[in-house]
Write an enzyme that holds these catalytic residues in place. Sequence first.
Site, short mmCIF file in Angstrom:
data_model
loop_
_atom_site.label_atom_id
_atom_site.label_comp_id
_atom_site.label_asym_id
_atom_site.label_seq_id
_atom_site.Cartn_x
_atom_site.Cartn_y
_atom_site.Cartn_z
CB CYS A 1 -4.07 -5.59 -9.81
SG CYS A 1 -4.68 -5.86 -11.49
CD GLU B 1 1.74 -1.74 -8.30
OE1 GLU B 1 0.75 -1.31 -7.67
OE2 GLU B 1 1.65 -2.55 -9.25
CG HIS C 1 -1.25 -2.20 -11.07
ND1 HIS C 1 -0.57 -3.23 -10.46
CD2 HIS C 1 -2.07 -2.77 -11.98
CE1 HIS C 1 -0.94 -4.39 -10.99
NE2 HIS C 1 -1.85 -4.14 -11.92
#
Length: 247
Positions: free
Chosen positions: A118, A223, A221
């Site tokens: 990001c 994660e 993102h």
Amino acid sequence: MKNGAPDSRAARFVAVTTSIRRENDTNRVGLSTSYLQAVKNAGLIPVLLPPVYDSFTAKATLARVDALLLSGGGDVDPSYYGDTERHEVRGLSRARDESEIALIKAAREMCIPTLAICRGIQIVNVAFGGTLVQDIRSDWPGALAHDESTRTTRLHSVTLEPDSLAARALQTTELKVNSLHHQAIDKLGEGLRVTGRAPDGIVEAAESTDPAWWALCVQWHPEDLVEEPLSPDRGIFAALADQIKAE
Ligand code: MN
């Protein structure tokens, strides 16, 4: 080593950058715990880097870890890419910008495997002379919504170059991703190539063109998506782990 005790020499450390945030009249360092879980799930040990580095301390620190992860966060100060504030910018921190630019340059020089997420893809681009679309809604005609996703909603598709680090890590050239950004890469920085775009042309993945420096950059993102059953995004963190072990 005692019987059956894990060999600490086999441990691999990923240095994860953090943000500065104002809270209760105090500046605090912070990081979403999703990064920690994603790194741990890949068999790696996260260590957190506060935004304090210059070129000397960046090199000294990266010499003691195995990889660098540039995490998400506020906008890069436009002065770092030769621009002024033309739109509302969010969460500026020159201390974080300077620290991360020093870490990125050191990582490239030392060929430390780097994963940028990001804000991470944006600051990598800026570190090598690139510029940013300062506000996608204002500056990119025909743009899709890139800032209306929740962390775990796959909002728009991304098409990846077949021979890219991103496609190999995700084992696909087409996937849907979450999207929590209002800025993106504009002019590309030196030594980088674009490897993925959204249907509106916004850059969603990039990588280093230097074969000696493994650097995978994504605008979404991953994660926050690794908890999904069969999530392809686990492959991003697995690829980082594989790269570390290969070195
Ligand atoms: Mn997006």
